[in-house]
Design a protein around this motif. Structure first.
Motif, PDB file in Angstrom:
ATOM      1  N   SER A 157      37.984 -38.030-106.680  1.00 30.36           N
ATOM      2  CA  SER A 157      36.585 -37.795-106.308  1.00 30.36           C
ATOM      3  C   SER A 157      35.732 -38.997-106.692  1.00 30.36           C
ATOM      4  O   SER A 157      34.675 -39.233-106.118  1.00 30.36           O
ATOM      5  CB  SER A 157      36.047 -36.539-107.014  1.00 30.36           C
ATOM      6  N   GLY A 165      35.069 -41.029-103.819  1.00 33.50           N
ATOM      7  CA  GLY A 165      34.546 -40.304-102.673  1.00 33.50           C
ATOM      8  C   GLY A 165      33.519 -41.132-101.923  1.00 33.50           C
ATOM      9  O   GLY A 165      32.586 -41.680-102.517  1.00 33.50           O
ATOM     10  N   PRO A 186      31.615 -39.222-109.716  1.00 35.20           N
ATOM     11  CA  PRO A 186      32.309 -38.136-110.416  1.00 35.20           C
ATOM     12  C   PRO A 186      33.393 -38.673-111.343  1.00 35.20           C
ATOM     13  O   PRO A 186      34.116 -39.620-111.000  1.00 35.20           O
ATOM     14  CB  PRO A 186      32.910 -37.312-109.274  1.00 35.20           C
ATOM     15  N   GLN A 244      42.251 -26.516-103.230  1.00 37.02           N
ATOM     16  CA  GLN A 244      41.468 -26.674-102.011  1.00 37.02           C
ATOM     17  C   GLN A 244      42.014 -25.893-100.816  1.00 37.02           C
ATOM     18  O   GLN A 244      41.296 -25.087-100.210  1.00 37.02           O
ATOM     19  CB  GLN A 244      41.337 -28.167-101.660  1.00 37.02           C
ATOM     20  N   TRP A 280      41.308 -37.089 -96.879  1.00 33.54           N
ATOM     21  CA  TRP A 280      41.734 -37.206 -98.281  1.00 33.54           C
ATOM     22  C   TRP A 280      43.219 -37.526 -98.335  1.00 33.54           C
ATOM     23  O   TRP A 280      44.011 -36.957 -97.579  1.00 33.54           O
ATOM     24  CB  TRP A 280      41.494 -35.892 -99.039  1.00 33.54           C
ATOM     25  N   ALA A 304      30.635 -32.057-101.427  1.00 32.90           N
ATOM     26  CA  ALA A 304      31.243 -33.105-102.241  1.00 32.90           C
ATOM     27  C   ALA A 304      32.763 -32.987-102.251  1.00 32.90           C
ATOM     28  O   ALA A 304      33.478 -33.992-102.280  1.00 32.90           O
ATOM     29  CB  ALA A 304      30.697 -33.037-103.665  1.00 32.90           C
ATOM     30  N   VAL A 305      33.266 -31.741-102.222  1.00 30.28           N
ATOM     31  CA  VAL A 305      34.708 -31.529-102.259  1.00 30.28           C
ATOM     32  C   VAL A 305      35.335 -31.707-100.879  1.00 30.28           C
ATOM     33  O   VAL A 305      36.408 -32.302-100.736  1.00 30.28           O
ATOM     34  CB  VAL A 305      35.030 -30.108-102.797  1.00 30.28           C
ATOM     35  N   SER A 326      38.317 -39.673 -99.342  1.00 24.94           N
ATOM     36  CA  SER A 326      38.881 -40.160-100.595  1.00 24.94           C
ATOM     37  C   SER A 326      40.293 -40.658-100.285  1.00 24.94           C
ATOM     38  O   SER A 326      41.247 -39.893-100.276  1.00 24.94           O
ATOM     39  CB  SER A 326      38.911 -39.048-101.655  1.00 24.94           C
ATOM     40  N   SER A 337      40.268 -33.181-108.750  1.00 26.51           N
ATOM     41  CA  SER A 337      40.396 -34.377-107.935  1.00 26.51           C
ATOM     42  C   SER A 337      39.048 -34.938-107.534  1.00 26.51           C
ATOM     43  O   SER A 337      38.897 -36.116-107.297  1.00 26.51           O
ATOM     44  CB  SER A 337      41.221 -34.077-106.677  1.00 26.51           C
TER      45      SER A 337
END
Length: 355
Positions: free
Chosen positions: A115, A118, A147, A189, A213, A301-302, A307, A355
């Motif tokens: 992250s 990111g 993060p 996730q 990701w 954000a996730v 990423s 992550s």
């Protein structure tokens, strides 16, 4: 690479023997390290003992004195519990410095996450930016407010202070998937998106869904930790390789990267085949439903950022991913477990996402 017998009797403190750490524990026991597992659960402590942990210490991540004292007793420390728990990281660093004052060297492997890289500039769209752990300047240029970065910077400060008196590494896993049937634990996730789909009747993604990701199977990641540990053990403490670059990524090959829309498509197809949803077509998730994913503050954000990382350092050591792809793992291993759950009261994932 050192032989198994070379590790016999070396003392390891493993903080966080959970989804990732339990797999690491199995490998360390196989290598004949003397492992002390730090966990908060008595029930889990019994399972860790069965796995082969020589000792188990019960405590929480907020028990700074206990953690620091335990660190002083061990040659090697792996923190795999959280990327964002400052107090426990500070406790480990305190213990490492106390050992250094007595002339005792420590190997410290800390878990951060990708992250930190990111890419908010390309929110919702695929970014061409890929980070390489063989180029520490790319990571050092990240903003302090990224993060996990504040904790990582604290580790770098102590590393600079101690120099060759301690060996430190920062592992940055990407999106983790996979399942170990001996442990019965799922990742975060993709299972969260699957539970969301079961509740709302469709597989969804955030924004345009094209953000990408890197990914890694949890067992391949565990092998990465073990290889990093072996590398630290065999490399001189004053080596520029250690002092100038503490970062390690751990990811599948680039062709295993997936966008969130692609992940949603597989979830939709698999659930449709199981008769759990009427339409397999993935679609954008309304912001009003973010509470059923990672909450209104963290969902984008996730799931909305890119990423992309490359584990060049591990590959140079001979490591390579050998486990199932994320698609195979989901269909064959993870989905059957999720379908047995009672998701009637599912209300998103509320804990921190490493992550």
């Amino acid at each position: 690479m050192a032989t198994v017998g070379a590790h016999a009797g070396k003392s390891v403190l493993l903080i966080g023997p959970g989804f990732i750490g339990w797999n690491v524990l199995e490998l360390l026991v196989k290598d004949q390290y003397d492992v002390t597992a730090f966990t908060r659960s008595k029930e889990h402590a019994a399972k860790l003992t069965e796995t082969g942990a020589k000792n188990v210490v019960l405590g929480s991540l907020d028990d700074k004195q206990l953690i620091g004292d335990e660190v002083t007793k061990h040659d090697i420390v792996l923190h795999i519990a959280s990327a964002d728990h400052a107090a426990s990281a500070e406790a480990v660093l305190d213990g490492v410095q106390r050992r250094a004052e007595k002339g005792q060297s420590t190997i410290y492997i800390h878990t951060s996450g990708t992250s930190v890289i990111g890419d908010a500039e390309a929110r919702g769209k695929k970014s061409s930016k890929v980070y390489h752990d063989s180029k520490p300047e790319e990571i050092n240029a990240l903003p302090d407010k990224a993060p996990h970065r504040q904790i990582d910077l604290g580790i770098l400060d102590v590393q600079k202070k101690l120099g060759a008196k301690a060996k430190m590494a920062i592992v940055m896993p990407p999106l983790i998937y996979g399942y170990n049937d001996k442990h019965g634990r799922l990742s975060i996730q993709i299972p969260t998106l699957t539970r969301f789909a079961l509740k709302h009747g469709f597989a969804g993604y955030v924004g345009e869904g094209d953000a990408v990701w890197s990914q890694i199977h949890v067992k391949d990641l565990a092998r990465g930790y073990r290889m990093i540990l072996h590398q630290l053990e065999s490399t001189p403490a004053d080596s520029p390789e250690l002092l100038e670059n503490p970062y390690y990524f751990c990811e599948c090959a680039g062709d295993q990267e997936a966008s969130w829309k692609e992940m949603a498509a597989l979830i939709g197809h698999a659930l449709h085949e199981q008769g759990k949803i009427a339409d397999p077509t993935p679609r954008q998730i309304d912001t009003k439903l973010y509470g059923d994913i990672f909450g209104p503050d963290f969902t984008e954000a996730v799931m909305g950022l890119n990423s992309r990382s490359r584990a060049e350092r591990l590959r140079a050591l001979g490591w390579k991913p050998v486990e199932k792809s994320w698609q195979q793992s989901f269909v064959m291993d993870e989905l059957p477990v999720i379908l047995k759950e009672d998701n009637s009261k599912f209300a998103g994932y509320g804990a921190a996402v490493a992550s």
